[in-house]
Design a protein around this motif. Structure first.
Motif, PDB file in Angstrom:
ATOM      1  N   TYR A 114      21.420  35.828  25.173  1.00  0.00           N
ATOM      2  CA  TYR A 114      21.110  34.646  25.985  1.00  0.00           C
ATOM      3  C   TYR A 114      21.504  34.897  27.447  1.00  0.00           C
ATOM      4  N   GLU A 115      22.707  35.416  27.649  1.00  0.00           N
ATOM      5  CA  GLU A 115      23.151  35.698  29.010  1.00  0.00           C
ATOM      6  C   GLU A 115      22.266  36.756  29.669  1.00  0.00           C
ATOM      7  N   GLY A 116      21.827  37.733  28.860  1.00  0.00           N
ATOM      8  CA  GLY A 116      20.937  38.760  29.389  1.00  0.00           C
ATOM      9  C   GLY A 116      19.599  38.194  29.828  1.00  0.00           C
ATOM     10  N   TRP A 117      19.050  37.308  29.016  1.00  0.00           N
ATOM     11  CA  TRP A 117      17.767  36.699  29.370  1.00  0.00           C
ATOM     12  C   TRP A 117      17.918  35.771  30.581  1.00  0.00           C
ATOM     13  N   MET A 118      19.032  35.035  30.652  1.00  0.00           N
ATOM     14  CA  MET A 118      19.266  34.166  31.809  1.00  0.00           C
ATOM     15  C   MET A 118      19.284  34.983  33.106  1.00  0.00           C
ATOM     16  N   LYS A 119      19.934  36.143  33.046  1.00  0.00           N
ATOM     17  CA  LYS A 119      19.999  37.000  34.232  1.00  0.00           C
ATOM     18  C   LYS A 119      18.637  37.600  34.544  1.00  0.00           C
ATOM     19  N   ARG A 120      17.967  38.094  33.506  1.00  0.00           N
ATOM     20  CA  ARG A 120      16.663  38.745  33.701  1.00  0.00           C
ATOM     21  C   ARG A 120      15.638  37.769  34.268  1.00  0.00           C
ATOM     22  N   LEU A 121      15.703  36.510  33.826  1.00  0.00           N
ATOM     23  CA  LEU A 121      14.735  35.510  34.272  1.00  0.00           C
ATOM     24  C   LEU A 121      15.228  34.728  35.488  1.00  0.00           C
ATOM     25  N   GLU A 122      16.396  35.131  36.023  1.00  0.00           N
ATOM     26  CA  GLU A 122      16.941  34.568  37.272  1.00  0.00           C
ATOM     27  C   GLU A 122      17.103  33.053  37.173  1.00  0.00           C
ATOM     28  N   LEU A 123      17.777  32.614  36.109  1.00  0.00           N
ATOM     29  CA  LEU A 123      18.005  31.189  35.882  1.00  0.00           C
ATOM     30  C   LEU A 123      19.446  30.824  36.201  1.00  0.00           C
ATOM     31  N   PRO A 124      19.684  29.655  36.794  1.00  0.00           N
ATOM     32  CA  PRO A 124      21.050  29.238  37.141  1.00  0.00           C
ATOM     33  C   PRO A 124      21.795  28.696  35.924  1.00  0.00           C
ATOM     34  N   TRP A 125      23.077  28.995  35.851  1.00  0.00           N
ATOM     35  CA  TRP A 125      23.899  28.565  34.716  1.00  0.00           C
ATOM     36  C   TRP A 125      24.319  27.107  34.818  1.00  0.00           C
ATOM     37  N   ASP A 126      24.638  26.647  36.032  1.00  0.00           N
ATOM     38  CA  ASP A 126      25.334  25.368  36.182  1.00  0.00           C
ATOM     39  C   ASP A 126      24.467  24.255  36.764  1.00  0.00           C
ATOM     40  N   LYS A 127      23.205  24.530  36.984  1.00  0.00           N
ATOM     41  CA  LYS A 127      22.300  23.489  37.488  1.00  0.00           C
ATOM     42  C   LYS A 127      21.838  22.620  36.324  1.00  0.00           C
ATOM     43  N   LYS A 128      21.828  21.298  36.505  1.00  0.00           N
ATOM     44  CA  LYS A 128      21.383  20.393  35.455  1.00  0.00           C
ATOM     45  C   LYS A 128      19.860  20.488  35.291  1.00  0.00           C
ATOM     46  N   PHE A 129      19.413  20.233  34.065  1.00  0.00           N
ATOM     47  CA  PHE A 129      17.989  20.415  33.775  1.00  0.00           C
ATOM     48  C   PHE A 129      17.092  19.502  34.596  1.00  0.00           C
ATOM     49  N   LYS A 130      17.615  18.359  35.014  1.00  0.00           N
ATOM     50  CA  LYS A 130      16.782  17.461  35.826  1.00  0.00           C
ATOM     51  C   LYS A 130      16.454  18.082  37.182  1.00  0.00           C
ATOM     52  N   GLU A 131      17.204  19.132  37.569  1.00  0.00           N
ATOM     53  CA  GLU A 131      16.938  19.819  38.828  1.00  0.00           C
ATOM     54  C   GLU A 131      16.083  21.067  38.637  1.00  0.00           C
ATOM     55  N   TYR A 132      15.720  21.367  37.383  1.00  0.00           N
ATOM     56  CA  TYR A 132      14.867  22.528  37.094  1.00  0.00           C
ATOM     57  C   TYR A 132      13.412  22.220  37.417  1.00  0.00           C
ATOM     58  N   SER A 133      12.703  23.225  37.917  1.00  0.00           N
ATOM     59  CA  SER A 133      11.239  23.123  38.028  1.00  0.00           C
ATOM     60  C   SER A 133      10.622  23.328  36.647  1.00  0.00           C
ATOM     61  N   ARG A 134       9.334  23.057  36.543  1.00  0.00           N
ATOM     62  CA  ARG A 134       8.659  23.284  35.264  1.00  0.00           C
ATOM     63  C   ARG A 134       8.748  24.759  34.860  1.00  0.00           C
ATOM     64  N   GLY A 135       8.526  25.649  35.823  1.00  0.00           N
ATOM     65  CA  GLY A 135       8.587  27.075  35.517  1.00  0.00           C
ATOM     66  C   GLY A 135       9.958  27.493  35.022  1.00  0.00           C
ATOM     67  N   MET A 136      11.014  26.973  35.655  1.00  0.00           N
ATOM     68  CA  MET A 136      12.379  27.278  35.229  1.00  0.00           C
ATOM     69  C   MET A 136      12.636  26.755  33.819  1.00  0.00           C
ATOM     70  N   THR A 137      12.125  25.569  33.534  1.00  0.00           N
ATOM     71  CA  THR A 137      12.318  24.979  32.209  1.00  0.00           C
ATOM     72  C   THR A 137      11.657  25.823  31.134  1.00  0.00           C
ATOM     73  N   MET A 138      10.447  26.309  31.409  1.00  0.00           N
ATOM     74  CA  MET A 138       9.751  27.141  30.427  1.00  0.00           C
ATOM     75  C   MET A 138      10.500  28.458  30.228  1.00  0.00           C
ATOM     76  N   LYS A 139      10.998  29.051  31.301  1.00  0.00           N
ATOM     77  CA  LYS A 139      11.748  30.302  31.176  1.00  0.00           C
ATOM     78  C   LYS A 139      13.014  30.101  30.356  1.00  0.00           C
TER      79      LYS A 139
END
Length: 283
Positions: A114-139
């Protein structure tokens, strides 16, 4: 092991104003099946019926060798990674909190993956989902689905909203996943070029009906694009024509090569060509 990861026979679901009619579909192990169709064609309904998240009105669904109404299927859900077009994660959670929840849900949850995929897909750890874009949510959904080591991926518009570079990377991930022993992928998408790139089979849904389900390479070899005059089209066997576009200066038609005279020049179609012409023919 059975030869198919998914077997659907006579599946139907009726809503007011829409019905999925008598769907028959197989997804062999080791393959990617692309489910294509316009919005409202029944793609998301099909995926939800496969997971028994909707009550079907008829037919049967077998997933990883088990009827999806059986107790055995409940145990097999660990082996299925699902990414839906709409996410149902509470908006106040962060990716880090989701990881802890998933670790308590899946026996094979792999926090390192999970941590590997989060890094590979350049996703933030501590941002709340309501602040995610659609693309970030799908990733994020894809990262979570891959991190409990499933055997089957069900992906509903999973590449929608992603930039081309990330889409290309994820398509390679999906293709590599399907190539592993005992794995398979069902990918619904309106981005037909994505399906052409990685799919082994294409299923085309139109207004709740399965228009075709065929090996991609067979489809591309079977059909061609004919450019001719209206008069010339009249000399083409009717059974060869599967949709046409009539313009001011001539006609373009999707034709089956086996019915065509040998001296007629036919261009090779893209998968998108085939789908678009068939939609016109079915409308």
């Amino acid at each position: 092991m059975d030869t198919n990861a998914i077997e659907i026979r006579g599946l139907s679901k009726r809503y007011k104003g829409f019905s999925l009619d008598n769907l028959n579909l197989d997804l062999p192990y080791g393959c990617v099946l692309g489910l294509v169709g316009e919005n409202g064609a029944g793609k998301s309904t099909t995926i939800r019926l496969i997971m028994d998240a909707l009550e079907r009105d008829g037919g049967t669904v077998s997933v990883l060798g088990a009827d999806n109404k059986s107790r055995e299927f409940l145990d097999l859900k660990e082996d299925i990674g699902v990414v839906l077009d709409e996410t149902f994660v509470p908006e106040i959670l962060t990716a880090k909190q989701l990881g802890r929840i998933m670790a308590g849900t899946f026996r094979r949850w792999d926090q390192g993956a999970y941590e590997g995929w989060m890094k590979r897909l350049e996703l933030p750890w501590d941002k709340k989902f309501k602040e995610y874009s659609r693309g970030m949510t799908m990733k994020l959904g894809i990262a979570a689905a891959l991190s409990h080591h499933p055997r089957l991926l069900l992906l509903d518009e999973a590449t929608g909203g992603l930039d081309p570079m990330i889409r290309e990377e994820l398509l390679e991930v999906f293709a590599d996943f399907a190539a592993e022993d005992g794995h398979a992928v069902l990918l619904s998408s309106h981005i037909v070029s994505d399906l052409e790139r990685i799919c082994d089979y294409i299923a085309f849904l139109h207004k709740g009906k399965l228009v075709m389900c065929e090996e991609k390479d067979v489809l591309l070899d079977r059909y061609g694009i004919l450019k001719c005059s209206r008069e010339q089209l009249k000399n083409i066997p009717e059974e060869a024509v599967h949709g046409k576009r009539v313009g001011t200066y001539g006609v373009e038609a999707l034709v089956e090569r086996e019915f065509m005279p040998r001296d007629v020049v036919i261009d090779r179609p893209t998968l998108e060509d085939i789908i678009l012409y068939m939609v016109k023919a079915e409308s």
